[in-house]
Design a protein around this motif. Structure first.
Motif, PDB file in Angstrom:
ATOM      1  N   ALA A  38      50.367  54.882  30.524  1.00  0.00           N
ATOM      2  CA  ALA A  38      50.144  54.960  31.961  1.00  0.00           C
ATOM      3  C   ALA A  38      50.383  53.607  32.624  1.00  0.00           C
ATOM      4  CB  ALA A  38      48.719  55.430  32.259  1.00  0.00           C
ATOM      5  N   ALA A  39      50.654  53.667  33.933  1.00  0.00           N
ATOM      6  CA  ALA A  39      50.797  52.475  34.767  1.00  0.00           C
ATOM      7  C   ALA A  39      50.235  52.803  36.145  1.00  0.00           C
ATOM      8  CB  ALA A  39      52.259  52.047  34.873  1.00  0.00           C
ATOM      9  N   PHE A  40      49.695  51.800  36.807  1.00  0.00           N
ATOM     10  CA  PHE A  40      49.281  51.926  38.200  1.00  0.00           C
ATOM     11  C   PHE A  40      50.272  51.165  39.079  1.00  0.00           C
ATOM     12  CE2 PHE A  40      45.053  52.697  36.281  1.00  0.00           C
ATOM     13  CZ  PHE A  40      44.669  53.816  37.007  1.00  0.00           C
ATOM     14  N   VAL A  41      50.714  51.818  40.162  1.00  0.00           N
ATOM     15  CA  VAL A  41      51.497  51.140  41.192  1.00  0.00           C
ATOM     16  C   VAL A  41      50.623  51.057  42.440  1.00  0.00           C
ATOM     17  CG1 VAL A  41      53.593  51.143  42.577  1.00  0.00           C
ATOM     18  CG2 VAL A  41      53.645  52.056  40.245  1.00  0.00           C
ATOM     19  N   GLU A  42      50.359  49.843  42.903  1.00  0.00           N
ATOM     20  CA  GLU A  42      49.385  49.511  43.950  1.00  0.00           C
ATOM     21  C   GLU A  42      47.971  49.684  43.395  1.00  0.00           C
ATOM     22  OE1 GLU A  42      51.258  48.023  45.816  1.00  0.00           O
ATOM     23  OE2 GLU A  42      52.193  49.177  47.417  1.00  0.00           O
ATOM     24  N   THR A  43      47.038  48.901  43.940  1.00  0.00           N
ATOM     25  CA  THR A  43      45.665  48.957  43.432  1.00  0.00           C
ATOM     26  C   THR A  43      44.640  49.193  44.525  1.00  0.00           C
ATOM     27  OG1 THR A  43      45.178  46.584  43.686  1.00  0.00           O
ATOM     28  CG2 THR A  43      46.306  47.266  41.661  1.00  0.00           C
ATOM     29  N   GLY A  44      45.044  49.141  45.807  1.00  0.00           N
ATOM     30  CA  GLY A  44      44.019  49.111  46.829  1.00  0.00           C
ATOM     31  C   GLY A  44      43.200  47.839  46.682  1.00  0.00           C
ATOM     32  N   THR A  72      53.142  46.109  44.868  1.00  0.00           N
ATOM     33  CA  THR A  72      54.454  45.798  45.444  1.00  0.00           C
ATOM     34  C   THR A  72      54.477  44.438  46.125  1.00  0.00           C
ATOM     35  OG1 THR A  72      53.891  46.952  47.510  1.00  0.00           O
ATOM     36  CG2 THR A  72      55.060  48.218  45.801  1.00  0.00           C
ATOM     37  N   HIS A  73      53.328  43.964  46.593  1.00  0.00           N
ATOM     38  CA  HIS A  73      53.202  42.628  47.158  1.00  0.00           C
ATOM     39  C   HIS A  73      51.721  42.287  47.203  1.00  0.00           C
ATOM     40  CE1 HIS A  73      52.980  45.369  50.573  1.00  0.00           C
ATOM     41  NE2 HIS A  73      52.632  44.413  51.412  1.00  0.00           N
ATOM     42  N   VAL A  74      51.388  41.067  47.648  1.00  0.00           N
ATOM     43  CA  VAL A  74      50.016  40.590  47.457  1.00  0.00           C
ATOM     44  C   VAL A  74      49.117  40.791  48.669  1.00  0.00           C
ATOM     45  CG1 VAL A  74      50.770  38.920  45.724  1.00  0.00           C
ATOM     46  CG2 VAL A  74      50.484  38.166  48.100  1.00  0.00           C
ATOM     47  N   HIS A  75      49.547  41.540  49.690  1.00  0.00           N
ATOM     48  CA  HIS A  75      48.616  41.882  50.760  1.00  0.00           C
ATOM     49  C   HIS A  75      47.445  42.665  50.166  1.00  0.00           C
ATOM     50  CE1 HIS A  75      51.906  41.424  54.088  1.00  0.00           C
ATOM     51  NE2 HIS A  75      51.473  40.266  53.619  1.00  0.00           N
ATOM     52  N   LEU A  76      46.261  42.488  50.744  1.00  0.00           N
ATOM     53  CA  LEU A  76      45.037  42.914  50.070  1.00  0.00           C
ATOM     54  C   LEU A  76      44.914  44.424  49.897  1.00  0.00           C
ATOM     55  CD1 LEU A  76      42.331  40.462  51.440  1.00  0.00           C
ATOM     56  CD2 LEU A  76      43.967  40.187  49.576  1.00  0.00           C
ATOM     57  N   ASP A  77      45.534  45.207  50.787  1.00  0.00           N
ATOM     58  CA  ASP A  77      45.453  46.657  50.611  1.00  0.00           C
ATOM     59  C   ASP A  77      46.360  47.139  49.488  1.00  0.00           C
ATOM     60  OD1 ASP A  77      47.515  45.800  52.315  1.00  0.00           O
ATOM     61  OD2 ASP A  77      47.595  47.675  53.421  1.00  0.00           O
ATOM     62  N   THR A 121      31.516  38.399  55.771  1.00  0.00           N
ATOM     63  CA  THR A 121      30.793  39.657  55.587  1.00  0.00           C
ATOM     64  C   THR A 121      31.729  40.861  55.681  1.00  0.00           C
ATOM     65  OG1 THR A 121      28.786  38.667  56.505  1.00  0.00           O
ATOM     66  CG2 THR A 121      28.895  41.075  56.448  1.00  0.00           C
ATOM     67  N   GLN A 122      32.585  40.856  56.705  1.00  0.00           N
ATOM     68  CA  GLN A 122      33.508  41.964  56.898  1.00  0.00           C
ATOM     69  C   GLN A 122      34.554  42.006  55.788  1.00  0.00           C
ATOM     70  OE1 GLN A 122      33.382  44.502  58.652  1.00  0.00           O
ATOM     71  NE2 GLN A 122      35.269  45.095  59.696  1.00  0.00           N
ATOM     72  N   MET A 123      35.002  40.836  55.339  1.00  0.00           N
ATOM     73  CA  MET A 123      35.980  40.801  54.247  1.00  0.00           C
ATOM     74  C   MET A 123      35.384  41.431  52.988  1.00  0.00           C
ATOM     75  SD  MET A 123      37.718  37.645  52.171  1.00  0.00           S
ATOM     76  CE  MET A 123      36.386  37.614  50.994  1.00  0.00           C
ATOM     77  N   GLU A 124      34.137  41.073  52.680  1.00  0.00           N
ATOM     78  CA  GLU A 124      33.490  41.629  51.499  1.00  0.00           C
ATOM     79  C   GLU A 124      33.342  43.139  51.633  1.00  0.00           C
ATOM     80  OE1 GLU A 124      31.912  41.781  47.784  1.00  0.00           O
ATOM     81  OE2 GLU A 124      32.703  39.967  48.737  1.00  0.00           O
ATOM     82  N   ARG A 125      33.001  43.603  52.836  1.00  0.00           N
ATOM     83  CA  ARG A 125      32.816  45.039  53.049  1.00  0.00           C
ATOM     84  C   ARG A 125      34.121  45.788  52.886  1.00  0.00           C
ATOM     85  NH1 ARG A 125      33.368  48.977  56.690  1.00  0.00           N
ATOM     86  NH2 ARG A 125      34.394  47.636  58.227  1.00  0.00           N
ATOM     87  N   LEU A 126      35.211  45.244  53.433  1.00  0.00           N
ATOM     88  CA  LEU A 126      36.501  45.935  53.388  1.00  0.00           C
ATOM     89  C   LEU A 126      37.193  45.808  52.037  1.00  0.00           C
ATOM     90  CD1 LEU A 126      38.073  45.056  56.860  1.00  0.00           C
ATOM     91  CD2 LEU A 126      37.295  47.300  56.103  1.00  0.00           C
ATOM     92  N   PHE A 127      37.235  44.597  51.507  1.00  0.00           N
ATOM     93  CA  PHE A 127      38.129  44.305  50.384  1.00  0.00           C
ATOM     94  C   PHE A 127      37.417  43.918  49.100  1.00  0.00           C
ATOM     95  CE2 PHE A 127      40.399  42.855  54.311  1.00  0.00           C
ATOM     96  CZ  PHE A 127      41.319  43.887  54.360  1.00  0.00           C
ATOM     97  N   GLY A 128      36.163  43.465  49.182  1.00  0.00           N
ATOM     98  CA  GLY A 128      35.546  42.877  48.012  1.00  0.00           C
ATOM     99  C   GLY A 128      36.142  41.509  47.738  1.00  0.00           C
ATOM    100  N   ARG A 129      35.845  40.975  46.588  1.00  0.00           N
ATOM    101  CA  ARG A 129      36.336  39.645  46.220  1.00  0.00           C
ATOM    102  C   ARG A 129      37.540  39.794  45.299  1.00  0.00           C
ATOM    103  NH1 ARG A 129      35.979  34.742  48.412  1.00  0.00           N
ATOM    104  NH2 ARG A 129      34.026  35.559  49.259  1.00  0.00           N
ATOM    105  N   ILE A 130      38.582  39.006  45.549  1.00  0.00           N
ATOM    106  CA  ILE A 130      39.792  39.051  44.734  1.00  0.00           C
ATOM    107  C   ILE A 130      39.552  38.236  43.472  1.00  0.00           C
ATOM    108  CG2 ILE A 130      42.275  38.688  44.690  1.00  0.00           C
ATOM    109  CD1 ILE A 130      42.080  38.529  47.799  1.00  0.00           C
ATOM    110  N   ILE A 131      39.760  38.862  42.324  1.00  0.00           N
ATOM    111  CA  ILE A 131      39.475  38.241  41.031  1.00  0.00           C
ATOM    112  C   ILE A 131      40.771  37.724  40.423  1.00  0.00           C
ATOM    113  CG2 ILE A 131      38.639  38.721  38.695  1.00  0.00           C
ATOM    114  CD1 ILE A 131      36.756  40.794  39.951  1.00  0.00           C
TER     115      ILE A 131
END
Length: 320
Positions: A38-44, A72-77, A121-131
């Protein structure tokens, strides 16, 4: 996550999984299965990860059988959940555009940029933390790179225009291309008997209209039947959508230039004009949604598109 993830099997071993970001029906990820791999394309985002893993479990696929995670690119969504997802996938490699790799290894700039736009606060709510992702788990996919995914070729095309760190993934087995944001946005609420409705995304900060025109045509030149969009799901009727994309890229550029010297009123004027244009085109396409519903669905993208046009316009004017 509280809600079970909406997912839809599209054939060819491809399952669309809603990322549960903003609203259902706005952000797609894809699980691609080839035999027992399996592979994932995009992660949300980081908040999307539990839903992706839930669908993986529903399919009976062991986590160690996931070979690749491919934003496909590094935008957070698109890539915000990559590091968090890979913590659960011990054998997976992250496949990323060469320009985006450093941001996956050290996401401090992505985190800081999102915090500056949304607040912590809003960033954490929408996206979480980028690891971060360990450098030894990363594959940089240059233009023309081909991956052998368990006998299923995946070919990578450099497709600037929306972002310079954007590639699209050609999957001939799936008769289509995972197009990220290059082939625009098409929400299923706007589908009519005339097919899907599409418009470009010009979000900050790397919109380049000439490059986007060329990338759209390059995708069409692959001769396949479908685009697997991130926003949202699979679309066909590609020649018509190609023409619509070109028309609207030019229309967005023309309206930006028309209001180039509007000063502090520029953003509001462009938002009104872009919304009016998209509503008119949606009506002409046969969409019968109430105007208030269409405005609500289109509003966030109109605001981001106008921001991106503003950044592009300021660069162009500075170069004159």
């Amino acid at each position: 996550m509280k809600n079970k993830p909406h997912h839809e099997d599209l054939g060819h071993g491809i399952t669309m999984i809603d990322a549960q970001l903003y609203r259902q029906g706005q952000v797609s990820t894809y699980l691609v299965v080839q035999d027992d791999r399996a592979a994932f394309v995009e992660t949300g985002t980081a908040h999307s990860v539990s839903g992706l893993l839930e669908v993986l479990d529903l399919k009976g696929i062991p986590r160690e059988n996931v070979d690749y995670v491919i934003p496909t690119h590094v935008h957070l969504d698109h890539a915000g959940g990559a590091g968090a997802l890979m913590q659960h996938l011990p054998n997976a490699r992250l496949v990323i555009h060469p320009r985006g790799a450093r941001h996956m290894i050290d996401p401090s700039k992505l985190n800081a940029g999102a915090a500056a736009v949304y607040g912590e606060t809003q960033m954490e709510r929408l996206f979480g933390r980028i690891i971060p992702v360990s450098e030894d788990r990363i594959i940089e996919a240059h233009d023309g790179f081909e991956l052998d995914f368990n006998g299923r070729p995946l070919r990578f095309l450099d497709t600037p225009g929306h972002a310079r760190h954007h590639f699209c993934v050609v999957d001939e087995t799936g008769d289509g291309i995972f197009s990220g944001d290059t082939f625009g946005l098409s929400y299923r609420e706007f589908d009519t008997e005339n097919g899907p409705f599409v418009f470009p995304t010009t979000t900050p900060v790397q919109f380049d209209p000439d490059a986007l025109h060329a990338s759209v045509d390059r995708l069409m030149g692959q001769g396949l039947s479908y685009m697997y969009l991130t926003h949202y799901s699979r679309v066909g009727d590609l020649p018509r959508l190609q023409a619509d994309m070109h028309q609207l890229i030019d229309a967005f550029v023309a309206m930006a230039r028309e209001h180039a010297h509007a000063g502090t009123a520029r953003h509001a004027k462009l938002c009104r004009e872009m919304m009016t244009l998209l509503l008119q085109r949606a009506r002409a396409h046969g969409c019968t949604l109430p105007k208030a519903d269409m405005t609500r669905l289109l509003g966030p993208d109109v605001g981001l598109n106008v921001q991106g046009l503003g950044v592009w316009l300021d660069k162009e004017m500075g170069a004159e």
